[in-house]
Design an enzyme around this catalytic site. Structure first.
Site, short mmCIF file in Angstrom:
data_model
loop_
_atom_site.label_atom_id
_atom_site.label_comp_id
_atom_site.label_asym_id
_atom_site.label_seq_id
_atom_site.Cartn_x
_atom_site.Cartn_y
_atom_site.Cartn_z
N ILE A 210 7.07 0.09 -2.68
CA ILE A 210 6.93 0.74 -3.86
C ILE A 210 8.11 1.43 -4.25
O ILE A 210 8.74 2.01 -3.63
CB ILE A 210 5.74 1.88 -3.69
CG1 ILE A 210 5.38 2.51 -4.99
CG2 ILE A 210 6.08 2.89 -2.69
CD1 ILE A 210 4.00 3.34 -4.71
N HIS A 211 8.67 1.19 -5.54
CA HIS A 211 9.93 1.44 -5.94
C HIS A 211 9.75 1.76 -7.51
O HIS A 211 10.96 2.36 -7.97
CB HIS A 211 11.19 0.47 -5.48
CG HIS A 211 11.04 -0.88 -6.51
ND1 HIS A 211 9.91 -1.87 -6.44
CD2 HIS A 211 11.64 -1.07 -7.44
CE1 HIS A 211 10.34 -2.79 -7.15
NE2 HIS A 211 11.20 -2.45 -7.82
N ARG A 212 8.93 1.39 -8.09
CA ARG A 212 9.08 1.54 -9.78
C ARG A 212 9.28 3.04 -10.24
O ARG A 212 8.42 3.72 -9.36
CB ARG A 212 7.82 1.05 -10.31
CG ARG A 212 8.14 -0.61 -10.37
CD ARG A 212 7.24 -1.26 -11.33
NE ARG A 212 7.20 -2.89 -10.96
CZ ARG A 212 8.09 -3.46 -11.53
NH1 ARG A 212 9.13 -3.17 -12.17
NH2 ARG A 212 8.15 -4.74 -10.89
#
Ligand code: UD1
Length: 365
Positions: A210-212
Site C-alpha cells: 500500500i503506497h498511494r
C-alpha cells in the site's frame, strides 16, 4: 538509423523497459539499424527501489542518470525536465523518445521530447481510471495528448484513445510488457530469506502493499486498514513497506505477531511471494496485472481502476477505500469463494518484440 531514448524512473518502469531493451538487442543482432540510450531519471533511487531491479532483470547500466529523485511532484517534474532538456541540448537528438507507464518521469520526459520535435512513443497508452485525484491519471492524459505512437495493453485503452480523437493508425494493441518480464522470470523467482524463519507455506499468508498518497497519508485510515486486516485474518500478513508508507507506519507504531513488516523487496522475491500467497491486498495497478496472470486472488483497496480487464477477466476485485470492506472480502477469500480468472488477450510474454517490430515498420515507412 533509429535512435531511441528509453526513459525509466521508477520500479514499475524498470519492469516494463527490460523486455523492450531485450527486443531491441534481438533485432539489432538480426541486422536492423536500431540503437538505444537508457535514461534513468533518478525518481526512484534507493538500492532496493532501483539497483536490485537492474541487477535481477539484466537491464544494462543507464547511459545517463538525471538524479532527479525526491521532492514534491512539481520539484521532481521540473528536475527531470531540466535534466533531460540539458541532455538533449548536449548531444545529437534521438528520433524517438519511448516512455512507459504513468509516473512523473513518463510525463516529464514526453513533454521535453515533444518540444524538441522528437517523436514520442507511449507504451501502456490509453488506460484511464477517471480519477483526477491520482497524479498518475494526470500523467496519462498529458502524456497521451502529445504522444505520436500509442502502444496499448487492452481494447479498452484503444477505445479511450479513439474517443480522445486519436487516429486509428497511430494505435497499436500489443499486450503488456510487464507480463513479458513475468513470463521470462517466472522460473527464477526467489524465496526470500524470511520464508523459513517465519515458517511460511503456500496459500498460507497474505501479501500486502500500500503506497498511494490517498491511502497512506491519512494516519487514522492506515491504522484502520491494518487493524481490519489483522482482525480478519488468521494467517500471517507480509507487508513490504514503500519508503513513503514507512514514515506513516513508524508514527502509528502498530505491532502484531501476525504482521510482518519488511523493506521493499526485489522483483524476484516479491513475485515469489505473490505466486504463493493466499491473496494479495494492494492499492497498486501493476500488481493487479501480475496477480491476474498468476491466478492469485487480488483485493484492491481502491474505488476505481485504469486496468478494468483485471476485474472483468482476471482475479482482481475493487473493494474501495473504506477499511470496513476488508472484513467481507477476507471472509469470501477464506471461504474459498474467490473468483477464478483468465489471462487477458495478448498478455503472452511477446509484447516487446511486437512493439519493436512496429517501430521498425513505422520508421522505415
Ligand atoms: C511512484 C509513482 C506510482 C508508482 C510507484 C511505484 C508517480 C506520481 N507515482 O510513486 O505511480 O506506483 O512509484 O513504486 O510517479 N522515495 C525514497 N526512495 C526511493 C523512491 C522514493 O525514499 O527510492 C521517497 C521519495 O523521496 C518520496 C516518496 O518516497 O518522498 C515517494 O516517491 P515518488 O517517486 O514521489 O512516488 P512513489 O510514491 O514512489
Amino acid at each position: 538509423m533509429m535512435n531511441i531514448d528509453i526513459i525509466a524512473g521508477t520500479r514499475p518502469n524498470f519492469i516494463k523497459i527490460a523486455p523492450i531493451i531485450d527486443a531491441i538487442v534481438f533485432y539489432k543482432e538480426k541486422g536492423e539499424l536500431i540503437n538505444f540510450r537508457l535514461i534513468h531519471t533518478g525518481q526512484h533511487y534507493d538500492k532496493n527501489m532501483s539497483d536490485s531491479f537492474f541487477l535481477q532483470l539484466g537491464i544494462p547500466a543507464p547511459d545517463v542518470n538525471l538524479g532527479a529523485g525526491g521532492g514534491t511532484q512539481a520539484e521532481q517534474t521540473a528536475a527531470i525536465m531540466i535534466g533531460y532538456e540539458r541532455l538533449l541540448n548536449e548531444k545529437e537528438n534521438p528520433n524517438i523518445c519511448l516512455v512507459v507507464g504513468d509516473v512523473t518521469s513518463t510525463m516529464a520526459c514526453a513533454l521535453v521530447a515533444k518540444k524538441a520535435n522528437i517523436k514520442v512513443v507511449h507504451v501502456e497508452a490509453g488506460i484511464r481510471s477517471g480519477d483526477w485525484t491520482m497524479p498518475e491519471e494526470i500523467n496519462r492524459i498529458v502524456t497521451d495528448s502529445i504522444t505520436d505512437y500509442f502502444f496499448t495493453t487492452s481494447e479498452t485503452a484503444n477505445l479511450h484513445l479513439l474517443n480522445q480523437g486519436i487516429k486509428k493508425d497511430k494505435i497499436y494493441f500489443v499486450g503488456n510488457t510487464m507480463i513479458d518480464t513475468l513470463v521470462k522470470f517466472k522460473s527464477s523467482f526467489l524465496q526470500p530469506e524470511f520464508w523459513n524463519t517465519l515458517k511460511l507455506t503456500t496459500s498460507n499468508y497474505l501479501l500486502l502493499t500500500i503506497h498511494r498518497p490517498a491511502n497512506v497519508d491519512d494516519k487514522d485510515k492506515m491504522r484502520d486498514y491494518l487493524d481490519a486486516i489483522i482482525l480478519n485474518s488468521t494467517i500471517p500478513i507480509i507487508f513490504p513497506v514503500h519508503p513513503r508508507t514507512a514514515k506513516v507506519i513508524e508514527s502509528i507504531g502498530i505491532k502484531n505477531e501476525r504482521l510482518f513488516l519488511t523493506t521493499p523487496l526485489s522483483y524476484l522475491e516479491f513475485n515469489f511471494l505473490t505466486q504463493h500467497a493466499k491473496a494479495v491486498l494492494t492499492d497498486s495497478g501493476g500488481i493487479t496485472e501480475e496477480t491476474t496472470v498468476m491466478g492469485v486472488p487480488c483485493i484492491t483497496l481502491r474505488d476505481n481502476t485504469e486496468r478494468p480487464e483485471t476485474v472483468e477477466i482476471g482475479t482482481n476485485e475493487l473493494i474501495g477505500t473504506d477499511p470496513k470492506s476488508i472484513k467481507p472480502a477476507l471472509e469470501k477469500l477464506f471461504a474459498n469463494e474467490w473468483k477464478k480468472g483468465q489471462i487477458p488477450e495478448l498478455w503472452d510474454g511477446k509484447t516487446a518484440k511486437r512493439i519493436v517490430n512496429h517501430l521498425i515498420d513505422i520508421m522505415s515507412a
